[in-house]
Design a protein around this motif. Structure first.
Motif, PDB file in Angstrom:
ATOM      1  N   ASP A  80     -19.776 -56.509  25.116  1.00 50.65           N
ATOM      2  CA  ASP A  80     -20.301 -55.140  25.057  1.00 50.65           C
ATOM      3  C   ASP A  80     -21.489 -55.053  24.105  1.00 50.65           C
ATOM      4  OD1 ASP A  80     -20.734 -52.465  25.224  1.00 50.65           O
ATOM      5  OD2 ASP A  80     -18.785 -51.837  24.436  1.00 50.65           O
ATOM      6  N   SER A  81     -22.632 -55.559  24.552  1.00 48.42           N
ATOM      7  CA  SER A  81     -23.834 -55.491  23.705  1.00 48.42           C
ATOM      8  C   SER A  81     -24.341 -54.063  23.584  1.00 48.42           C
ATOM      9  CB  SER A  81     -24.925 -56.388  24.292  1.00 48.42           C
ATOM     10  OG  SER A  81     -25.217 -56.018  25.622  1.00 48.42           O
ATOM     11  N   GLU A  82     -24.128 -53.241  24.610  1.00 48.20           N
ATOM     12  CA  GLU A  82     -24.578 -51.848  24.548  1.00 48.20           C
ATOM     13  C   GLU A  82     -23.798 -51.072  23.494  1.00 48.20           C
ATOM     14  OE1 GLU A  82     -24.331 -50.163  28.402  1.00 48.20           O
ATOM     15  OE2 GLU A  82     -25.907 -51.453  29.262  1.00 48.20           O
ATOM     16  N   GLY A  83     -22.477 -51.342  23.401  1.00 48.93           N
ATOM     17  CA  GLY A  83     -21.673 -50.684  22.369  1.00 48.93           C
ATOM     18  C   GLY A  83     -22.137 -51.058  20.973  1.00 48.93           C
ATOM     19  N   VAL A  84     -22.495 -52.319  20.780  1.00 48.19           N
ATOM     20  CA  VAL A  84     -23.016 -52.765  19.485  1.00 48.19           C
ATOM     21  C   VAL A  84     -24.337 -52.070  19.182  1.00 48.19           C
ATOM     22  CG1 VAL A  84     -23.891 -54.740  18.185  1.00 48.19           C
ATOM     23  CG2 VAL A  84     -21.854 -54.991  19.599  1.00 48.19           C
ATOM     24  N   ALA A  85     -25.225 -52.013  20.179  1.00 42.06           N
ATOM     25  CA  ALA A  85     -26.531 -51.372  19.978  1.00 42.06           C
ATOM     26  C   ALA A  85     -26.371 -49.898  19.621  1.00 42.06           C
ATOM     27  CB  ALA A  85     -27.386 -51.533  21.234  1.00 42.06           C
ATOM     28  N   ALA A  86     -25.409 -49.213  20.252  1.00 44.39           N
ATOM     29  CA  ALA A  86     -25.183 -47.795  19.957  1.00 44.39           C
ATOM     30  C   ALA A  86     -24.737 -47.610  18.512  1.00 44.39           C
ATOM     31  CB  ALA A  86     -24.135 -47.230  20.913  1.00 44.39           C
ATOM     32  N   ARG A  87     -23.872 -48.483  18.020  1.00 42.90           N
ATOM     33  CA  ARG A  87     -23.429 -48.383  16.635  1.00 42.90           C
ATOM     34  C   ARG A  87     -24.549 -48.749  15.669  1.00 42.90           C
ATOM     35  NH1 ARG A  87     -19.390 -48.732  19.839  1.00 42.90           N
ATOM     36  NH2 ARG A  87     -17.284 -48.029  19.274  1.00 42.90           N
ATOM     37  N   GLY A  88     -25.400 -49.682  16.069  1.00 42.51           N
ATOM     38  CA  GLY A  88     -26.563 -49.998  15.250  1.00 42.51           C
ATOM     39  C   GLY A  88     -27.515 -48.821  15.159  1.00 42.51           C
ATOM     40  N   ASP A 112     -24.310 -62.458  24.463  1.00 41.48           N
ATOM     41  CA  ASP A 112     -24.981 -61.161  24.455  1.00 41.48           C
ATOM     42  C   ASP A 112     -24.508 -60.289  23.297  1.00 41.48           C
ATOM     43  OD1 ASP A 112     -22.475 -61.116  25.560  1.00 41.48           O
ATOM     44  OD2 ASP A 112     -22.999 -59.855  27.288  1.00 41.48           O
ATOM     45  N   LYS A 113     -23.215 -60.302  23.020  1.00 44.49           N
ATOM     46  CA  LYS A 113     -22.702 -59.524  21.892  1.00 44.49           C
ATOM     47  C   LYS A 113     -23.176 -60.110  20.567  1.00 44.49           C
ATOM     48  CE  LYS A 113     -18.426 -58.054  19.601  1.00 44.49           C
ATOM     49  NZ  LYS A 113     -16.944 -58.065  19.644  1.00 44.49           N
ATOM     50  N   THR A 114     -23.189 -61.448  20.458  1.00 43.45           N
ATOM     51  CA  THR A 114     -23.680 -62.088  19.234  1.00 43.45           C
ATOM     52  C   THR A 114     -25.117 -61.674  18.960  1.00 43.45           C
ATOM     53  OG1 THR A 114     -22.224 -64.005  19.514  1.00 43.45           O
ATOM     54  CG2 THR A 114     -24.162 -64.295  18.117  1.00 43.45           C
ATOM     55  N   ALA A 115     -25.981 -61.732  19.978  1.00 43.65           N
ATOM     56  CA  ALA A 115     -27.381 -61.342  19.800  1.00 43.65           C
ATOM     57  C   ALA A 115     -27.495 -59.887  19.383  1.00 43.65           C
ATOM     58  CB  ALA A 115     -28.151 -61.605  21.090  1.00 43.65           C
ATOM     59  N   ALA A 116     -26.675 -59.023  19.993  1.00 41.86           N
ATOM     60  CA  ALA A 116     -26.735 -57.596  19.652  1.00 41.86           C
ATOM     61  C   ALA A 116     -26.284 -57.348  18.221  1.00 41.86           C
ATOM     62  CB  ALA A 116     -25.866 -56.806  20.628  1.00 41.86           C
ATOM     63  N   LEU A 117     -25.233 -58.043  17.775  1.00 45.82           N
ATOM     64  CA  LEU A 117     -24.768 -57.876  16.396  1.00 45.82           C
ATOM     65  C   LEU A 117     -25.836 -58.312  15.394  1.00 45.82           C
ATOM     66  CD1 LEU A 117     -21.071 -59.146  16.656  1.00 45.82           C
ATOM     67  CD2 LEU A 117     -21.801 -56.840  16.001  1.00 45.82           C
TER      68      LEU A 117
END
Length: 577
Positions: free
Chosen positions: A558-566, A510-515
């Motif tokens: 933490d995919s949500e944290g990655v999305a927020a930074r994106g 999930d984190k890989t996909a978000a990044l």
């Protein structure tokens, strides 16, 4: 050497390092064991010709001389398998090294035994009809469920079954149609254990390493070669896979590596916390250590020993990963022995059968339906150490022919402190298409397109890198400058991963996909800015730290944290004029 006349005692005729010639004895058979001299050094028959038996010896042969006696073993080279393997450290013949004292003394390690009892719980009753491969009971052996199975070729009515209690590994705990079943078993190392069926729907082996899981995935039961020169990070990458992959059991074969390096690996495995259980990673790891200062021919056997151990646990319905570091040292043992036997050398002095030997090793991998009807797998990951980083040398070239995945390590990336130093241009995965279909069916339909686009961005950036070196970045058109920028964002924001970071050592899907999605969205926005007339130089001056540091600032899932930074990065780009 099989059944022989007890009055005939074969004698040693010639000793040349690990090669020993013996008098011929009736009943001698290829691959049979023979014990030499007073110390009973173990050897294996490798040739029979003109009244002479040739054996390769798995111990140091100093002191062995012509005229010494030889005792036939009457069976092929076999190893003892059981719950005591987990957490243990063994030599190339699966003899325990821990507590062996002077284990380099010829014959010393042979006397070491594991005098331990195991808690056995029966799972069938007397009178039950069972077939080969079915479970009769379970043994408590830490985090792994170890089962006592009906041996291959046996089956029938359970005539006797032991009650719940503690038993040594050699204890007979069941009788099935006249066949004794013990907690432990033995198996010839060069004979693959039988299965009901091979193949099936591919399932990705999650390694927790983004560059692998995204670009070069491997399936459970797949085969991987990891070639790389000195200092490119092979050992660290293999340790990361051992720690984070979703296998049930890890078999780590240290084949011909330096003793101090193997000692470091063993010490680190003992200290690593198992992310699945919270205990020690070593508790579900079997370590086969045959270092460069140990008998050379035991190194040749260690590869087959590791595969046999993996198949033992696979037959219980478990997923096993074999990490062989390195197969190049194993091939060197083959070359040395071939030169002593006078075999006609092929490329660079290796025996002509090198390709067949490599293929036979990797063929022991696979996802299978066991004799008991369960699904299990053996995934083989073999490190290759090409001399001078020459990827065209025979071991690397032949290995590449037989594996499903190639994770080639790049010296330039390693020197640039980009880890894992996996070359996206020199690596491949033959399982990627099938696993992409599987990922899409499992709820991530964007996975194949996401992987394809990242690969395209990296290829384009690499193509332009040569032009940048030749004419400079400012001479490129604006859109191509964005392509160079995109390659950097993918490399630094997605593919780079720190094994020392608590947040980034492992990365969930999930984190890989978000990044990837965050970086691709930023790249798309940069292209839109350039298309609208914003100079590429202005876009290049933007601080991309929010998206580049996301991988280290958020947790493994933490995919949500990655999305927020994106989103924060996109908001910053919207202010660019």
């Amino acid at each position: 050497m099989g059944a022989v006349n007890a009055e005939i005692v074969p004698r040693v005729l010639r000793v040349a390092g690990p090669l020993v010639e013996l008098e011929y004895t009736d009943g001698a058979a290829m691959h049979d064991l023979v014990f030499l001299g007073e110390a009973g050094l173990p050897g294996e028959v490798v040739a029979i010709s003109r009244g002479i038996v040739t054996a390769q010896v798995y111990e140091y042969t100093g002191g062995l001389a012509p005229g010494d006696t030889a005792r036939p073993g009457g069976r092929p080279l076999s190893v003892s398998l059981g719950p005591g393997l987990l957490g243990g450290i063994f030599d190339g013949l699966l003899r325990p090294l821990a507590g062996a004292g002077d284990w380099l003394v010829p014959g010393a390690a042979r006397a070491v035994r594991q005098d331990r009892s195991w808690s056995f719980a029966p799972r069938v009753r007397r009178g039950t009809r069972v077939s080969e491969g079915e479970g009769l009971g379970e043994v408590e052996a830490g985090p792994v469920r170890v089962r006592v199975l009906v041996p291959p070729g046996a089956g029938g009515v359970v005539e006797r079954i032991a009650g719940e209690g503690d038993y040594p590994q050699e204890a007979i705990v069941a009788m099935v149609d006249g066949t004794e079943v013990r907690i432990g078993t033995t198996w010839p190392v060069r004979r693959p254990r039988p299965v009901r069926e091979r193949g099936g729907e591919p399932e990705a082996l999650s390694t927790g390493q983004r560059v692998i899981d995204l670009l070069f995935p491997v399936a459970h039961g797949g085969t991987v070669a990891v070639p790389g020169g000195f200092g490119t990070g092979k050992t660290v990458l293999l340790q990361q896979i051992a720690k984070w992959c979703d296998a049930d059991v890890i078999v780590y074969v240290g084949c011909g590596e330096r003793g101090n390096e193997m000692a470091d690996v063993i010490a680190e495995l003992a200290e690593l916390e198992d992310p699945r259980t919270g205990g020690r990673l070593a508790d579900r790891t079997v370590t086969v250590a045959n270092t460069s200062n140990m008998p050379m021919m035991a190194r040749e056997a260690s590869i087959h020993t590791g595969a046999t151990v993996a198949e033992y646990f696979r037959d219980m319905g478990l997923d096993v990963v074999v990490i062989a570091d390195s197969t190049s040292r194993w091939a060197e043992a083959l070359r040395e022995f071939a030169s002593r036997t006078g075999e006609l050398p092929a490329e660079e002095g290796y025996p002509a059968g090198l390709a067949s030997a490599i293929a036979a090793f990797y063929e022991r991998a696979g996802a299978v339906t066991t004799l008991g009807g369960e699904r299990g797998s053996v995934t083989v990951i073999g490190a290759v150490s090409p001399p001078g980083g020459d990827m065209t040398e025979p071991v690397t070239a032949h290995t590449e022919r037989f594996v499903r995945c190639l994770w080639s390590l790049d010296r330039d990336l390693a020197y640039a402190r980009h880890y894992p130093a996996l070359s996206w241009s020199g690596s491949f995965s033959r399982d990627a298409t099938a696993l992409g279909v599987r990922q899409a069916a499992a709820g991530d339909p964007a996975w194949p397109a996401r992987r394809a686009r990242v690969a395209a961005l990296l290829a384009e950036a690499d193509r332009l890198a040569d032009l940048v070196d030749l004419i400079g970045i400012t001479a490129l058109p604006d859109q191509e400058r964005v392509s160079v920028l995109a390659g950097r964002l993918v490399r630094d924001g997605v593919l780079q991963q720190s094994a020392l970071s608590a947040r980034d050592a492992y990365c969930g899907a999930d984190k890989t996909a978000a990044l990837v999605d965050a970086v691709l969205a930023v790249v798309d926005r940069c292209r839109e800015l350039v298309d609208s007339g914003v100079p590429a130089a202005v876009v290049e001056e933007v601080d991309f730290e929010p998206v580049l540091r996301a991988r280290e600032e958020v947790g493994p899932h933490d995919s949500e944290g990655v999305a927020a930074r994106g989103d924060a990065m996109l908001a910053r780009l919207r202010e660019v004029r």
